[in-house]
Design a protein around this motif. Structure first.
Motif, mmCIF file in Angstrom:
data_model
loop_
_atom_site.group_PDB
_atom_site.id
_atom_site.type_symbol
_atom_site.label_atom_id
_atom_site.label_comp_id
_atom_site.label_asym_id
_atom_site.label_seq_id
_atom_site.Cartn_x
_atom_site.Cartn_y
_atom_site.Cartn_z
ATOM 1 N N PHE A 489 0.823 -1.211 0.000
ATOM 2 C CA PHE A 489 0.000 0.000 0.000
ATOM 3 C C PHE A 489 0.860 1.266 0.000
ATOM 4 O O PHE A 489 0.497 2.250 -0.648
ATOM 5 C CB PHE A 489 -0.944 -0.009 1.207
ATOM 6 C CG PHE A 489 -2.227 -0.732 0.937
ATOM 7 C CD1 PHE A 489 -3.236 -0.122 0.211
ATOM 8 C CD2 PHE A 489 -2.427 -2.021 1.374
ATOM 9 C CE1 PHE A 489 -4.412 -0.783 -0.064
ATOM 10 C CE2 PHE A 489 -3.605 -2.704 1.099
ATOM 11 C CZ PHE A 489 -4.598 -2.079 0.382
ATOM 12 N N ALA A 571 -8.609 5.280 -13.303
ATOM 13 C CA ALA A 571 -7.597 4.453 -13.962
ATOM 14 C C ALA A 571 -6.386 4.278 -13.049
ATOM 15 O O ALA A 571 -5.865 3.165 -12.883
ATOM 16 C CB ALA A 571 -7.181 5.088 -15.285
ATOM 17 N N LEU A 573 -6.350 4.623 -9.803
ATOM 18 C CA LEU A 573 -6.761 3.835 -8.642
ATOM 19 C C LEU A 573 -6.742 2.347 -8.977
ATOM 20 O O LEU A 573 -6.246 1.523 -8.200
ATOM 21 C CB LEU A 573 -8.165 4.261 -8.196
ATOM 22 C CG LEU A 573 -8.688 3.547 -6.955
ATOM 23 C CD1 LEU A 573 -7.817 3.856 -5.743
ATOM 24 C CD2 LEU A 573 -10.128 3.941 -6.666
ATOM 25 N N ALA A 574 -7.283 2.008 -10.152
ATOM 26 C CA ALA A 574 -7.283 0.593 -10.553
ATOM 27 C C ALA A 574 -5.862 0.086 -10.656
ATOM 28 O O ALA A 574 -5.558 -1.039 -10.209
ATOM 29 C CB ALA A 574 -8.013 0.437 -11.889
ATOM 30 N N LEU A 577 -4.451 -0.512 -7.150
ATOM 31 C CA LEU A 577 -4.982 -1.713 -6.521
ATOM 32 C C LEU A 577 -4.414 -2.966 -7.171
ATOM 33 O O LEU A 577 -4.080 -3.939 -6.490
ATOM 34 C CB LEU A 577 -6.503 -1.709 -6.608
ATOM 35 C CG LEU A 577 -7.178 -0.650 -5.742
ATOM 36 C CD1 LEU A 577 -8.633 -0.499 -6.122
ATOM 37 C CD2 LEU A 577 -7.060 -0.997 -4.274
ATOM 38 N N ALA A 578 -4.293 -2.897 -8.502
ATOM 39 C CA ALA A 578 -3.709 -4.049 -9.200
ATOM 40 C C ALA A 578 -2.296 -4.290 -8.712
ATOM 41 O O ALA A 578 -1.876 -5.434 -8.503
ATOM 42 C CB ALA A 578 -3.726 -3.823 -10.710
ATOM 43 N N VAL A 580 -1.104 -3.641 -5.770
ATOM 44 C CA VAL A 580 -1.153 -4.260 -4.438
ATOM 45 C C VAL A 580 -1.338 -5.763 -4.575
ATOM 46 O O VAL A 580 -0.643 -6.560 -3.931
ATOM 47 C CB VAL A 580 -2.285 -3.646 -3.587
ATOM 48 C CG1 VAL A 580 -2.471 -4.423 -2.301
ATOM 49 C CG2 VAL A 580 -1.983 -2.202 -3.270
ATOM 50 N N ILE A 581 -2.279 -6.169 -5.449
ATOM 51 C CA ILE A 581 -2.546 -7.607 -5.615
ATOM 52 C C ILE A 581 -1.309 -8.310 -6.146
ATOM 53 O O ILE A 581 -0.897 -9.353 -5.626
ATOM 54 C CB ILE A 581 -3.735 -7.812 -6.575
ATOM 55 C CG1 ILE A 581 -5.009 -7.246 -5.955
ATOM 56 C CG2 ILE A 581 -3.922 -9.283 -6.895
ATOM 57 C CD1 ILE A 581 -6.186 -7.254 -6.879
ATOM 58 N N GLN A 584 1.535 -8.395 -3.431
ATOM 59 C CA GLN A 584 1.277 -9.316 -2.326
ATOM 60 C C GLN A 584 1.428 -10.767 -2.766
ATOM 61 O O GLN A 584 2.070 -11.574 -2.079
ATOM 62 C CB GLN A 584 -0.133 -9.064 -1.793
ATOM 63 C CG GLN A 584 -0.327 -9.647 -0.418
ATOM 64 C CD GLN A 584 -1.739 -9.477 0.076
ATOM 65 O OE1 GLN A 584 -2.581 -8.889 -0.586
ATOM 66 N NE2 GLN A 584 -1.997 -10.011 1.250
ATOM 67 N N ASN A 585 0.847 -11.084 -3.916
ATOM 68 C CA ASN A 585 0.895 -12.481 -4.342
ATOM 69 C C ASN A 585 2.275 -12.867 -4.831
ATOM 70 O O ASN A 585 2.698 -14.006 -4.642
ATOM 71 C CB ASN A 585 -0.164 -12.739 -5.403
ATOM 72 C CG ASN A 585 -1.530 -12.765 -4.794
ATOM 73 O OD1 ASN A 585 -1.870 -13.689 -4.079
ATOM 74 N ND2 ASN A 585 -2.311 -11.726 -5.014
ATOM 75 N N TRP B 570 -13.465 2.151 -15.438
ATOM 76 C CA TRP B 570 -12.348 2.229 -14.493
ATOM 77 C C TRP B 570 -12.848 2.163 -13.061
ATOM 78 O O TRP B 570 -12.207 1.549 -12.203
ATOM 79 C CB TRP B 570 -11.544 3.511 -14.720
ATOM 80 C CG TRP B 570 -10.804 3.499 -16.018
ATOM 81 C CD1 TRP B 570 -11.055 4.258 -17.110
ATOM 82 C CD2 TRP B 570 -9.693 2.660 -16.370
ATOM 83 N NE1 TRP B 570 -10.183 3.960 -18.116
ATOM 84 C CE2 TRP B 570 -9.326 2.981 -17.687
ATOM 85 C CE3 TRP B 570 -8.971 1.674 -15.703
ATOM 86 C CZ2 TRP B 570 -8.278 2.360 -18.349
ATOM 87 C CZ3 TRP B 570 -7.924 1.049 -16.356
ATOM 88 C CH2 TRP B 570 -7.589 1.399 -17.670
ATOM 89 N N ALA B 574 -11.665 -0.664 -10.533
ATOM 90 C CA ALA B 574 -11.063 -0.367 -9.229
ATOM 91 C C ALA B 574 -11.815 -1.099 -8.123
ATOM 92 O O ALA B 574 -11.210 -1.667 -7.212
ATOM 93 C CB ALA B 574 -11.074 1.139 -8.981
ATOM 94 N N LEU B 577 -10.893 -4.795 -8.167
ATOM 95 C CA LEU B 577 -9.566 -5.056 -7.610
ATOM 96 C C LEU B 577 -9.570 -4.875 -6.103
ATOM 97 O O LEU B 577 -8.960 -5.647 -5.365
ATOM 98 C CB LEU B 577 -8.543 -4.137 -8.273
ATOM 99 C CG LEU B 577 -8.278 -4.448 -9.736
ATOM 100 C CD1 LEU B 577 -7.502 -3.325 -10.394
ATOM 101 C CD2 LEU B 577 -7.514 -5.745 -9.880
ATOM 102 N N ILE B 581 -8.481 -7.583 -3.047
ATOM 103 C CA ILE B 581 -7.577 -7.336 -1.921
ATOM 104 C C ILE B 581 -8.279 -7.610 -0.599
ATOM 105 O O ILE B 581 -7.752 -8.281 0.281
ATOM 106 C CB ILE B 581 -7.056 -5.886 -1.968
ATOM 107 C CG1 ILE B 581 -6.202 -5.673 -3.207
ATOM 108 C CG2 ILE B 581 -6.254 -5.556 -0.722
ATOM 109 C CD1 ILE B 581 -5.796 -4.248 -3.427
#
Lengths: 672, 672
Positions: A489, A571, A573-574, A577-578, A580-581, A584-585, B570, B574, B577, B581
């Motif tokens: 984050f 855009a 924000l997406a 978040l992407a 972060v995923i 993490q993975n 978008w 968001a 996603l 999470i």
């Protein structure tokens, strides 16, 4: 029991002798003092076996753990320094900060507070932008991945808990312990408290903890309000030198207030946690310790990290927009981050709190206060004993000398300090790559400081057996897991890494970062200011301002839905978040992969354990045979003797590996 | 060694006797047949101890694991049925599907293929929309969380690996094993293969695996192309009954092709994996098995799940937009999902592959083929032995009867089948809540089927010791972890859950779902079709079409940037996603929390182990004392005898717990 009845004032094992002076005989304490408790030997490995022998297993484990942790900080520090140097080297090639410093761009920014603040020029934030590049560059992302793996893998306790030296002896001890425990359980089971008896205590606990967490939040909120009002007040000041340093002054004073509050509350919360655990009346010593640690950790964690969390994830996010700002208590406009991004502020906050905490707690609490206490006790003793007994004082017994020393208060504060530090090193490492270095420097001193304390200033603690570092291991693992998600984050939301990537691949016309700064700023028509919020002194810059810029993704004033959140916002924000995923993975996968690729150490250990067991069995067999032979010969020679084959006169025949090589002083017992 | 030289044709332990017939004496095999290997006892617990005694520990573990897994499927099935019933109950209150079925709305959709397909009415997809609500409702989200926890916790192997029954004996066995291993290692170490020798084999492995995965992908792609061309061909058909069932026909045939390919390739890949592992020349039996399992699992996993992954995450996502479709090989337009969402199709695909695989593999491969082989062998034997020896055949020896049985081929196929099933149950459970139920039904049969096979149709396998289910445990854990992230993606990307939430909280005017269907559809002006892609027969509906709708978030034709991706896209992305999470971290946190709250079982076990160790030691001690006393008395009485106290004549004096209670038949040895 005698201790509880007040017959004895204290019960503790004695030290082996003096650690200083030329004419003292050679003993373990002196050896420890020379080989371990000096700053001069900081580069050497610790003599863990000797420490364990002298102080018992629990303290040995603490120092072993501290040693491994410190060693592990070395690679982390090196990588951190490299990342920092990479930032330094590339600062002049960084296009966004160059654009921000460019005087010709001449971007007029919207005021940072109502009325008193004026419009300001983007280029005035040049220094911050350049500094923030030091910590916010692509290398930081790799460093975060590295540190997340480091945190998850490194301290997983394998190196400590499963240390074959400990296990070899552990096996035998478990036997004794479980035998002991059974008899103990029988006693305590009789007076078992029911759930109904415990309910008030649990309720008090819950309420107190929630209350204290609320206090912490309130204090952080208070500091925020202090910052907002200070900034506004200083902005009204007519002296230009004051006005140019507003941000620095406000940030510095606020962080120092935070730091002082954290250190004070740390002590207060420690006491409260102890009190709360006492009213819970836990069954065993171990249960007491675990509950205390859990509560103390929870409170200290919240206390230490709340201001940092605020800066990392909340500051500058809920400010509204020019003409429609968000206010708290209807009068304080939410503060914004510096133009270089909140990461710079996070970095300052983190470094000051981390360094300040370490310096103050180390120097004041760990060196200063014990020295003072010693002094006070010494003075008290001197007043009590008349001067004509001087001769007697000189030749006083070992136990009298030791009584002057501070009693041993448990390892909890030492561990707690280290765990909170571990949190600083791993949780927000994305914003401050030098954290491992500072931690390393601190720990090198810390080991010797603690060692000195144990050898010279504390009474010798009763040796306690320990299999591993206990609940601390779970806490470490929890922090390791938390670190992954928090770093993800921080990188995606606090730093500008993702907006830059999005700009580069979605908007940039020529594949460079030129125009990025302009892209992140939205426009505001100054005629849309709400009544009474427009700057009083708009002509500060020497020309009339019609459009000012602010950092957000919103529609321009000439758009249909003016000041609405724009497509770019969603855009980005997406993308955040992407990230972060993915982060993490990726870390989780790599962590599992590393586990899978390097199973050699545990395998070796388990083989060793098996071998040891095999040896143990062989030993038994051999001893049996020996005994038979012995018996045969004995029985012939000395029929009258009925000696059992295993006792102190014949220790070689005893199954040593079963009774276990307990530390020699374990038999000394407590004497006063 | 004799076996390898071809002196013996086979070596195996004998069965205890016949399992059928009235005049056979009572034996373990008969007992097992009656109490375990019948379908009639499906509701009873398995007699695991007896199985373990008769077949050895490894097979006992397999059945124990299978039993626990099947038991765990019961709650999952119940919750799954509840979720499904909830879907059935609420289908009439579901506003989006009501809107889709509403004839008055009269939404004209864009054609699903070029030229031959015409425009179609939204309301014609009414049935699909209603059916998809059965699986795509809010309860599914809770079910996914439940199943993710179930998958992570349930099969974590605690219940199996640490079973105290196994551990009690394990302790002693490890000793023997490690002694054996050491001697074995010494032999093999002499001819250790270097990395250089192994390189070609490893390279072959890598290349083959990549090649086979590519083959799988190619087949899936082929099926996609088959679907696209079939759909286009059928659309050209003039018969209206054919045209109305296009989707069903195409989907059904394609899935059946997929299923057949999967089952065939499963067998092929199994053989290839075995061959690849052989050329690797692993050191030990265990290493061989692990490498084989890993490779076979990788290939079968890819083989089984690729079509499902395609439907879940790729189908309908890269179709482009009307007027600018995406083509593969320049002529096949990418297929779209049904209007009810891809989830319905995923559900069909999943259920057919899962059920088909289970039915075909169970019936054909596990019942049919062994029966056929037995028949062939029987016929062969009959031809060899002349008819006048009939008397002899009747009274043939145990080993002759057993030789007629199928040899034991290892547990790998059984485990593999179950693991792939576990994958179906956990990985995509969000799309098919009834999967656990089907798995449960299958397993109830499977246990007895396997039991029957082992008791009646296979030669008795050599008893093998096993501590736990080995590499399967790691694979299960891996699937459990993967399930969390895949379910998160299925819910957020494949189902309409997130778009619905976004609509409800961001766009809905009156807080209901009215207008949701309209919101998810974009508009297309038919005059913007590329040359030659417009439908040939546009007047099919009875009126002229100017605007057709398609499922995507794009700007309308009257917008400035027409057909560009819109802000809504978008925003929904968001939200999707963010859901991933939240879901992933929630499950991880809850999983840890459950671990923390329920540590009782492991504690109990560890206490039990300690107690057992204590008992073991006490036993030793007592035996020593006994022996001394014995010796004393003996020595006096029979001086001339030099008997060692521990041998077969005096077994009671031997330390039983060390040599271990090995299965009785382990001493029988292999006889032919």
């Amino acid at each position: 029991i005698l201790l509880a009845n007040g017959v004895y004032a204290a019960a503790y094992p004695l030290h082996d002798g003096d650690y200083e002076g030329e004419n003292v005989e050679f003993n373990d304490r002196k050896l420890l003092y020379e080989e371990w408790a000096c700053y001069g030997v900081f580069y050497k490995y610790q003599p863990i076996d000797l420490v364990r022998k002298y102080f018992g297993e629990k303290i040995g484990l603490y120092f072993a753990w501290l040693g491994v942790y410190t060693q592990m900080l070395i690679p982390a520090s090196i990588v951190g320094i490299i990342v920092f140097l990479y930032g330094c080297a590339t600062v002049d090639e960084n296009i966004p900060s160059m654009e921000m410093c460019d005087q010709r761009q001449n971007i007029t920014m919207c005021p940072l507070c109502d009325k008193t603040c004026s419009y300001w020029k983007m280029s005035s934030a040049c220094a911050t932008a350049r500094a923030s590049h030091l910590f916010d560059n692509p290398a930081t992302v790799f460093f975060s991945v590295f540190m997340a793996l480091w945190g998850k893998q490194g301290l997983s306790g394998k190196n400590i808990g499963d240390d074959p030296r400990f296990i070899a002896e552990y096996e035998a001890r478990v036997l004794e312990k479980s035998l002991k425990k059974e008899s103990k359980n029988k006693e305590t089971d009789k007076v078992k408290l029911t759930w109904r008896d415990r309910f008030p205590a649990y309720l008090t606990n819950l309420v107190s903890i929630i209350f204290m967490i609320a206090v912490t939040f309130a204090i952080v909120l208070g500091v925020i309000i202090y910052r907002i009002s200070m900034a506004a007040a200083l902005a009204m000041n007519s002296s230009p030198s004051v006005r140019s340093n507003i941000r620095v002054t406000v940030t510095a004073t606020a962080v120092i207030i935070n730091l002082v509050v954290i250190i004070l509350l740390d002590e207060v919360y420690g006491c409260i946690a102890r009190w709360l655990t006492k009213i819970e009346v836990p069954k065993t010593e171990k249960s007491f310790e675990e509950r205390l640690i859990f509560k103390a950790f929870l409170l200290k964690f919240v206390n230490s990290y709340t201001p940092i969390f605020y800066v990392a994830f909340f500051k500058g996010r809920f400010v509204g927009r020019p003409g429609d700002y968000v206010y708290i208590f209807r009068s304080f406009r939410m503060e914004e981050c510096a133009p270089g991004g909140c990461l710079m502020e996070l970095c300052i906050q983190l470094s000051i709190i981390m360094l300040g905490k370490q310096l103050i707690q180390n120097n004041l609490f760990e060196i200063g206060i014990p020295k003072m206490k010693k002094l006070i006790r010494y003075l008290k003793l001197k007043r009590q004993s008349p001067p004509d007994h001087e001769e007697c004082v000189k030749r006083k017994q070992r136990y009298e000398v030791d009584y002057n020393l501070e009693p041993f208060a448990g390892l909890t504060p030492e561990y707690m300090e280290m765990i909170i530090q571990f949190g600083f090193v791993t949780l927000f490492v994305a914003s401050f790559p030098l954290a491992p270095l500072f931690a390393l420097l601190n720990n090198i001193i810390e080991i010797r400081l603690d060692a000195k304390k144990f050898v010279t200033e504390l009474r010798r603690p009763v040796a306690v057996r320990a299999k591993d570092i206990g609940i601390w291991y779970n806490i470490l693992r929890g922090i390791g897991k938390l670190a992954v998600i928090i770093n993800a984050f921080v990188i995606s939301f606090t730093s500008d890494f993702i907006p830059r990537l999005v700009y580069l691949y979605m908007y940039s016309k020529n594949g460079t970062m030129h125009g990025f700064v302009n892209h992140t700023l939205s426009s505001f028509n100054v005629s849309d200011f709400q009544n009474g919020t427009a700057p009083n002194d708009p002509l500060d810059l020497g020309y009339e301002v019609q459009i000012c810029r602010y950092k957000d993704y919103r529609e321009p004033p000439w758009s249909e839905n003016k000041y609405d959140i724009s497509k770019d916002f969603w855009a980005v924000l997406a993308a955040r978040l992407a990230f972060v995923i993915v982060f993490q993975n990726l870390v989780m996968f790599m962590s599992d992969f590393v586990d899978w690729v390097i199973p050699d150490i545990p395998k070796d250990i388990s083989q060793q354990i098996h071998k040891e067991k095999v040896l143990m069995v062989e030993l038994f067999m051999r001893e049996e045979q020996d005994k038979q032979q012995l018996l045969e010969t004995w029985m012939e020679k000395e029929r009258q003797k009925d000696e059992p084959p295993c006792n102190h006169h014949n220790p070689k025949a005893c199954p040593d590996s079963l009774s276990g090589p307990a530390p020699s002083h374990a038999y000394h017992g407590g004497v006063l």
